[in-house]
Design a protein around this motif. Sequence first.
Motif, mmCIF file in Angstrom:
data_model
loop_
_atom_site.group_PDB
_atom_site.id
_atom_site.type_symbol
_atom_site.label_atom_id
_atom_site.label_comp_id
_atom_site.label_asym_id
_atom_site.label_seq_id
_atom_site.Cartn_x
_atom_site.Cartn_y
_atom_site.Cartn_z
ATOM 1 N N SER A 173 37.029 51.808 37.623
ATOM 2 C CA SER A 173 37.313 50.551 38.323
ATOM 3 C C SER A 173 36.081 49.674 38.420
ATOM 4 O O SER A 173 36.161 48.442 38.278
ATOM 5 C CB SER A 173 37.853 50.851 39.728
ATOM 6 N N LEU A 174 34.915 50.282 38.662
ATOM 7 C CA LEU A 174 33.690 49.493 38.810
ATOM 8 C C LEU A 174 33.208 48.925 37.488
ATOM 9 O O LEU A 174 32.539 47.892 37.450
ATOM 10 C CB LEU A 174 32.593 50.360 39.437
ATOM 11 N N ALA A 175 33.548 49.594 36.377
ATOM 12 C CA ALA A 175 33.039 49.152 35.078
ATOM 13 C C ALA A 175 33.619 47.801 34.661
ATOM 14 O O ALA A 175 32.990 47.077 33.879
ATOM 15 C CB ALA A 175 33.337 50.205 34.018
ATOM 16 N N VAL A 176 34.808 47.451 35.154
ATOM 17 C CA VAL A 176 35.450 46.201 34.747
ATOM 18 C C VAL A 176 35.041 45.022 35.635
ATOM 19 O O VAL A 176 35.418 43.883 35.360
ATOM 20 C CB VAL A 176 36.980 46.356 34.763
ATOM 21 N N ILE A 177 34.279 45.281 36.693
ATOM 22 C CA ILE A 177 33.847 44.201 37.580
ATOM 23 C C ILE A 177 32.736 43.405 36.904
ATOM 24 O O ILE A 177 31.793 43.971 36.350
ATOM 25 C CB ILE A 177 33.373 44.769 38.935
ATOM 26 N N ASP A 178 32.849 42.101 36.940
ATOM 27 C CA ASP A 178 31.845 41.224 36.334
ATOM 28 C C ASP A 178 31.613 40.030 37.257
ATOM 29 O O ASP A 178 32.462 39.680 38.084
ATOM 30 C CB ASP A 178 32.315 40.746 34.953
ATOM 31 N N ARG A 212 31.377 43.817 49.144
ATOM 32 C CA ARG A 212 32.536 43.930 48.251
ATOM 33 C C ARG A 212 32.905 45.398 48.017
ATOM 34 O O ARG A 212 34.092 45.742 47.967
ATOM 35 C CB ARG A 212 32.227 43.253 46.918
ATOM 36 N N LEU A 213 31.890 46.229 47.889
ATOM 37 C CA LEU A 213 32.165 47.649 47.669
ATOM 38 C C LEU A 213 32.824 48.271 48.893
ATOM 39 O O LEU A 213 33.748 49.098 48.756
ATOM 40 C CB LEU A 213 30.866 48.387 47.336
ATOM 41 N N ARG A 214 32.380 47.894 50.075
ATOM 42 C CA ARG A 214 33.010 48.425 51.294
ATOM 43 C C ARG A 214 34.452 47.936 51.403
ATOM 44 O O ARG A 214 35.340 48.691 51.823
ATOM 45 C CB ARG A 214 32.206 48.015 52.518
ATOM 46 N N GLN A 215 34.689 46.670 51.020
ATOM 47 C CA GLN A 215 36.056 46.157 51.043
ATOM 48 C C GLN A 215 36.932 46.877 50.025
ATOM 49 O O GLN A 215 38.098 47.207 50.302
ATOM 50 C CB GLN A 215 36.044 44.648 50.758
ATOM 51 N N TYR A 216 36.380 47.148 48.855
ATOM 52 C CA TYR A 216 37.118 47.891 47.830
ATOM 53 C C TYR A 216 37.453 49.292 48.320
ATOM 54 O O TYR A 216 38.578 49.783 48.143
ATOM 55 C CB TYR A 216 36.281 47.955 46.550
ATOM 56 N N GLU A 217 36.493 49.936 48.959
ATOM 57 C CA GLU A 217 36.735 51.283 49.487
ATOM 58 C C GLU A 217 37.792 51.256 50.579
ATOM 59 O O GLU A 217 38.654 52.145 50.646
ATOM 60 C CB GLU A 217 35.422 51.851 50.043
ATOM 61 N N GLU A 218 37.753 50.229 51.431
ATOM 62 C CA GLU A 218 38.745 50.125 52.500
ATOM 63 C C GLU A 218 40.142 49.891 51.937
ATOM 64 O O GLU A 218 41.124 50.509 52.394
ATOM 65 C CB GLU A 218 38.360 48.988 53.445
ATOM 66 N N ASN A 219 40.247 49.020 50.953
ATOM 67 C CA ASN A 219 41.558 48.776 50.333
ATOM 68 C C ASN A 219 42.079 50.015 49.627
ATOM 69 O O ASN A 219 43.276 50.329 49.685
ATOM 70 C CB ASN A 219 41.463 47.617 49.347
ATOM 71 N N LEU A 220 41.172 50.721 48.959
ATOM 72 C CA LEU A 220 41.587 51.939 48.262
ATOM 73 C C LEU A 220 42.067 52.990 49.249
ATOM 74 O O LEU A 220 43.086 53.649 49.033
ATOM 75 C CB LEU A 220 40.418 52.466 47.424
ATOM 76 N N TRP A 231 23.279 46.793 38.048
ATOM 77 C CA TRP A 231 24.690 47.130 38.176
ATOM 78 C C TRP A 231 25.110 48.200 37.176
ATOM 79 O O TRP A 231 25.906 49.102 37.506
ATOM 80 C CB TRP A 231 25.536 45.870 37.992
ATOM 81 N N ARG A 232 24.579 48.151 35.966
ATOM 82 C CA ARG A 232 24.906 49.184 34.979
ATOM 83 C C ARG A 232 24.408 50.555 35.434
ATOM 84 O O ARG A 232 25.095 51.568 35.264
ATOM 85 C CB ARG A 232 24.323 48.814 33.622
ATOM 86 N N LYS A 233 23.216 50.600 35.989
ATOM 87 C CA LYS A 233 22.703 51.873 36.511
ATOM 88 C C LYS A 233 23.581 52.377 37.656
ATOM 89 O O LYS A 233 23.839 53.585 37.773
ATOM 90 C CB LYS A 233 21.271 51.695 36.987
ATOM 91 N N PHE A 234 24.030 51.459 38.485
ATOM 92 C CA PHE A 234 24.894 51.848 39.602
ATOM 93 C C PHE A 234 26.217 52.418 39.096
ATOM 94 O O PHE A 234 26.707 53.442 39.608
ATOM 95 C CB PHE A 234 25.140 50.638 40.507
ATOM 96 N N VAL A 235 26.817 51.778 38.104
ATOM 97 C CA VAL A 235 28.104 52.248 37.569
ATOM 98 C C VAL A 235 27.935 53.598 36.886
ATOM 99 O O VAL A 235 28.793 54.487 37.006
ATOM 100 C CB VAL A 235 28.698 51.199 36.614
#
Length: 310
Positions: A141-146, A161-169, A127-131
């Motif tokens: 926004s992604l850095a605060v996800i835990d 979850r990422l697709r849902q976040y993108e859709e909401n954004l 996840w750190r590499k992804f962020v």
Amino acid sequence: MRKDFSRLPGEHIITWLLRCWDNGASSLELEGREAKQLGSLSREGGIDKAIGKKAQALSLWRRLLSSGRERYPFSEDVVCRPGKWTTMERGIQYLRELAVREMVYYDLDNTQLPTDPDEVQCTRPMWRKFVRSAPSSYANSLAVIDWKSEEAPTVDEVAGRLRQYEENLSSSLISAVEKLSQDVRQLKEDIPYSPPVQTRIAAVRSKRFSAPERGYRAYTPRGILWFYLRDHGEDMRKWDGKPTSTLRARVHELQGKTAVKRDSSRKNATPVSTRQPPRPSERPDHTYDPLEGTSKSFLQEVSSDYDEQD
């Protein structure tokens, strides 16, 4: 099979392995001799040789993973594609590549480990590499996800979850833009239209003058210069809107012409004694006064100028 599973020129190893998985490499069972007939799939001799090394029937996907580990025994030698992703789908693809990299170094004989990259747990290092690979618009926004639970979610769950976040954004952004457009239209309807009014604005620039210049400007105001030019036959429409310095320059030019004309007239006059100035009645009749008809104060000022020139 060569067309579907051959590595493209310049393609990263992990990207190639993920594409083989998406093309169905796990559903193909091959014996050793059949795998050798595929030829060069990876464009690397070490990997191609290891693909057909085992004689028993194995899936092509397992052969690819084992040959990749044999060619690169240390995980530090395998690097996923560098750079930052630009869209969320590309980011999810990068997360899946990180999962494939983890699978290369799995114990393939352990049946409890997943064989699907989407079922691999998204660990904190992944996840750190992804962020870190995320663009600035997503990174904060992604850095605060835990993860709330002790067990890390799978790559497929994180992708959802990422697709849902993108859709909401995207929906929030679209809603904000639509609301802004409605407000602008309402504002245009509330404000009555009126044609623009043309106005003439005189811009005044402040300027510092020396003491003699300030004295001369006070000595010859714009009104006196204006009347002088008008009385000497100037077309005042040409001087309308001109700065005072331009009017003063024209007055100086006319004064110079007048002084030359007066000097030439004095040469033709009867000489008189230097001890006693001539009386007005003794002056020649053809002497021309260029300031005739002007105000008395201006006559006195110009006479002073003439005395200084004489």
